[in-house]
Write a protein that holds these residues in place. Structure first.
Motif, PDB file in Angstrom:
ATOM      1  N   ALA A  83     -76.692  90.515  14.462  1.00 15.46           N
ATOM      2  CA  ALA A  83     -75.142  90.408  13.663  1.00 15.46           C
ATOM      3  C   ALA A  83     -73.985  90.394  14.416  1.00 15.46           C
ATOM      4  CB  ALA A  83     -75.263  91.830  12.768  1.00 15.46           C
ATOM      5  N   TYR A  84     -74.033  91.422  15.684  1.00 12.18           N
ATOM      6  CA  TYR A  84     -72.813  91.479  16.176  1.00 12.18           C
ATOM      7  C   TYR A  84     -72.628  90.265  17.332  1.00 12.18           C
ATOM      8  CZ  TYR A  84     -69.911  93.586  20.162  1.00 12.18           C
ATOM      9  OH  TYR A  84     -68.985  93.586  21.176  1.00 12.18           O
ATOM     10  N   TYR A  85     -73.688  89.560  17.507  1.00  6.89           N
ATOM     11  CA  TYR A  85     -73.669  88.472  18.374  1.00  6.89           C
ATOM     12  C   TYR A  85     -73.059  87.199  17.415  1.00  6.89           C
ATOM     13  CZ  TYR A  85     -74.992  84.085  20.893  1.00  6.89           C
ATOM     14  OH  TYR A  85     -74.994  82.962  21.572  1.00  6.89           O
ATOM     15  N   CYS A  86     -73.421  87.028  16.218  1.00  8.55           N
ATOM     16  CA  CYS A  86     -73.087  86.125  15.197  1.00  8.55           C
ATOM     17  C   CYS A  86     -71.595  86.377  15.089  1.00  8.55           C
ATOM     18  CB  CYS A  86     -74.005  86.013  14.156  1.00  8.55           C
ATOM     19  SG  CYS A  86     -75.683  85.532  14.362  1.00  8.55           S
ATOM     20  N   ILE A  87     -71.323  87.481  14.720  1.00  7.65           N
ATOM     21  CA  ILE A  87     -69.759  87.604  14.493  1.00  7.65           C
ATOM     22  C   ILE A  87     -68.929  87.236  15.633  1.00  7.65           C
ATOM     23  CG2 ILE A  87     -68.024  89.636  14.145  1.00  7.65           C
ATOM     24  CD1 ILE A  87     -70.153  91.044  12.720  1.00  7.65           C
ATOM     25  N   ASN A  88     -69.356  87.406  17.072  1.00  6.26           N
ATOM     26  CA  ASN A  88     -68.543  87.124  18.125  1.00  6.26           C
ATOM     27  C   ASN A  88     -68.594  85.775  18.484  1.00  6.26           C
ATOM     28  OD1 ASN A  88     -67.487  89.662  18.626  1.00  6.26           O
ATOM     29  ND2 ASN A  88     -69.126  90.169  19.926  1.00  6.26           N
ATOM     30  N   HIS A  89     -69.555  84.858  17.777  1.00  2.95           N
ATOM     31  CA  HIS A  89     -69.716  83.550  18.051  1.00  2.95           C
ATOM     32  C   HIS A  89     -69.569  83.018  16.377  1.00  2.95           C
ATOM     33  CE1 HIS A  89     -71.622  84.882  21.534  1.00  2.95           C
ATOM     34  NE2 HIS A  89     -71.067  83.988  22.254  1.00  2.95           N
ATOM     35  N   SER A  90     -68.517  83.151  15.835  1.00  2.00           N
ATOM     36  CA  SER A  90     -68.270  82.703  14.589  1.00  2.00           C
ATOM     37  C   SER A  90     -68.152  81.213  14.344  1.00  2.00           C
ATOM     38  CB  SER A  90     -67.124  83.600  13.727  1.00  2.00           C
ATOM     39  OG  SER A  90     -65.880  83.376  14.364  1.00  2.00           O
ATOM     40  N   ASP A  91     -67.359  80.708  15.294  1.00  2.00           N
ATOM     41  CA  ASP A  91     -67.237  79.229  15.263  1.00  2.00           C
ATOM     42  C   ASP A  91     -68.278  78.455  14.956  1.00  2.00           C
ATOM     43  OD1 ASP A  91     -64.383  79.846  15.536  1.00  2.00           O
ATOM     44  OD2 ASP A  91     -64.223  79.208  17.662  1.00  2.00           O
ATOM     45  N   MET A  92     -69.229  78.873  15.560  1.00  2.00           N
ATOM     46  CA  MET A  92     -70.825  78.053  15.713  1.00  2.00           C
ATOM     47  C   MET A  92     -71.216  77.686  14.298  1.00  2.00           C
ATOM     48  SD  MET A  92     -73.357  80.571  17.352  1.00  2.00           S
ATOM     49  CE  MET A  92     -74.935  79.426  17.066  1.00  2.00           C
ATOM     50  N   PHE A  93     -70.748  78.822  13.382  1.00  2.00           N
ATOM     51  CA  PHE A  93     -71.208  78.427  11.868  1.00  2.00           C
ATOM     52  C   PHE A  93     -70.303  77.966  11.120  1.00  2.00           C
ATOM     53  CE2 PHE A  93     -73.105  82.677  13.826  1.00  2.00           C
ATOM     54  CZ  PHE A  93     -74.201  82.221  13.579  1.00  2.00           C
ATOM     55  N   ARG A  94     -69.141  77.311  11.421  1.00  2.00           N
ATOM     56  CA  ARG A  94     -68.265  76.831  10.558  1.00  2.00           C
ATOM     57  C   ARG A  94     -68.759  75.608   9.916  1.00  2.00           C
ATOM     58  NH1 ARG A  94     -64.105  76.575  13.685  1.00  2.00           N
ATOM     59  NH2 ARG A  94     -63.242  78.460  12.990  1.00  2.00           N
ATOM     60  N   SER A  95     -68.744  75.618   8.471  1.00  2.00           N
ATOM     61  CA  SER A  95     -69.349  74.483   7.799  1.00  2.00           C
ATOM     62  C   SER A  95     -70.862  74.334   7.766  1.00  2.00           C
ATOM     63  CB  SER A  95     -68.348  73.324   7.927  1.00  2.00           C
ATOM     64  OG  SER A  95     -67.222  73.575   7.758  1.00  2.00           O
ATOM     65  N   LYS A  96     -71.384  75.303   8.330  1.00  2.00           N
ATOM     66  CA  LYS A  96     -72.896  74.925   8.408  1.00  2.00           C
ATOM     67  C   LYS A  96     -73.490  76.008   7.415  1.00  2.00           C
ATOM     68  CE  LYS A  96     -72.328  73.085  12.625  1.00  2.00           C
ATOM     69  NZ  LYS A  96     -72.302  71.845  12.683  1.00  2.00           N
ATOM     70  N   LYS A  97     -75.110  75.101   7.256  1.00  2.00           N
ATOM     71  CA  LYS A  97     -76.034  75.716   6.417  1.00  2.00           C
ATOM     72  C   LYS A  97     -76.851  76.398   7.299  1.00  2.00           C
ATOM     73  CE  LYS A  97     -79.257  74.976   2.555  1.00  2.00           C
ATOM     74  NZ  LYS A  97     -79.832  74.075   1.851  1.00  2.00           N
TER      75      LYS A  97
END
Length: 348
Positions: free
Chosen positions: A158-172
């Motif tokens: 969870a912490y890693y994903c929060i700190n790399h939030s850009d990679m999830f933009r508009s993604k499924k």
């Protein structure tokens, strides 16, 4: 004696090792026996039951490397039932979404990102494993670890994903083997993902995920959030094939008998794009992680194993190993520190 054979330990050492192994085995059986005993439905408990609970905790601490706070990366605290959905204004209507159960606890997470959104999660109490859980495990060919607690690797994910939030933009996005869904919910609350699907193979766990989605709906903004029961050894509906940009998972590689099915799911559900990827966080746990990587490569996927993927997590790990931080008494690198495995969907 064959010169290639390792020497036998002196009798005193062998005796000590055998005694230690027998002692740990006895503790495990005793804990399991207590866990499977039917618990009274009454809220009042006899003094001997309370004493047994404390003994359970003492015994578990002697043989378990699990910890309730793990890397302590995301601020959280337990909430009374009456306050469990009051993080965002008037929540009287959302209180109806919580099904009260004496075996549940409510935890509020304050996410370390812009705006510090909060997530309220419902968990099963750590000491409430029941015989029905074992029955479900056998019926669906799954393990019960998702019901035990939020494991440290899930918090790190969870912490890693929060700190790399850009990679999830508009993604499924799909989370596999999510347990109570902290990582998937954190992605939904802190990124601009188009859709997040949180899955587990245990229907009981998915019931908790559904409840956690329901009580946090206003935190997700425009991101669609859904849950589903997903068994890795069952072929998925055709409409799910090649439909996810990112797959995430934590602590899902321990059981080697599931490796082939897990990799098959990743390969079939990721979009056939060079930008699609799966992110797994798992400790080594003997050779289980290395065996999982072998299966990845045998299935024609590429991957990289990353040890230092976040400076905060790495520094905490080093303090645990050195003993500078003693808040995790039984910390062991092989069993506790999650490595990052990044899997690419395109074939070699």
């Amino acid at each position: 004696m064959d010169s290639a054979s390792p020497p036998s330990p002196p009798p005193a050492q062998a005796s000590a090792a055998e005694a230690s192994g027998a002692s740990n085995a006895s503790l495990r059986w005793r804990i399991l026996r207590r866990a499977l005993l039917a618990r009274s439905a009454s809220t009042s408990r006899a003094p001997e039951e309370t004493s047994n609970d404390q003994q359970d905790k003492n015994d578990t601490n002697k043989i378990s490397r699990k910890t309730s706070r793990g890397f302590d990366l995301i601020e959280c605290h337990m909430l009374p039932i009456s306050q469990s959905t009051k993080s965002h204004g008037d929540s009287s209507s959302r209180n109806d979404n919580i099904v009260e159960c004496q075996n549940d606890v409510y935890v509020c997470y304050k996410l370390p990102c812009e705006g510090s959104p909060k997530l309220n999660l419902v968990y099963r109490r750590e000491d409430s494993l029941e015989l029905n859980d074992i029955v479900a495990s056998n019926r669906y060919n799954i393990d019960t670890t998702g019901l035990v607690c939020c494991w440290p690797s899930e918090e790190v994910l969870a912490y890693y994903c929060i700190n790399h939030s850009d990679m999830f933009r508009s993604k499924k996005v799909l989370e596999l083997g999510s347990g109570y869904g902290l990582a998937g919910l954190a992605i939904a609350a802190s990124t601009d993902a188009d859709e997040v699907v949180i899955s587990d193979g245990n229907p009981q766990v998915v019931g908790y995920i559904e409840q956690n989605i329901s009580i946090n709906t206003e935190t997700f903004g425009q991101t669609k959030v859904n849950s589903m029961v997903l068994h890795w050894d069952v072929e998925q509906a055709s409409e799910m094939n090649s439909s996810f940009d990112i797959i995430v998972a934590s602590d899902c590689t321990f059981f080697k008998q599931f490796h082939q099915s897990l990799v098959r799911v990743v390969k079939s559900l990721l979009k056939p794009s060079e930008t699609s990827q799966a992110i797994f966080l798992s400790p080594k746990r003997g050779d289980s992680l290395s065996k999982f990587i072998e299966v990845i490569k045998k299935n024609g996927l590429t991957c990289e194993l990353i040890e230092k993927y976040d400076p905060t997590v790495w520094n905490m790990h080093k303090k645990y190993v050195s003993g500078d931080n003693r808040s995790w008494p039984n910390y062991n690198e092989e069993h506790c520190y999650p490595l990052l495995v990044r899997i690419n969907s395109h074939s070699k």
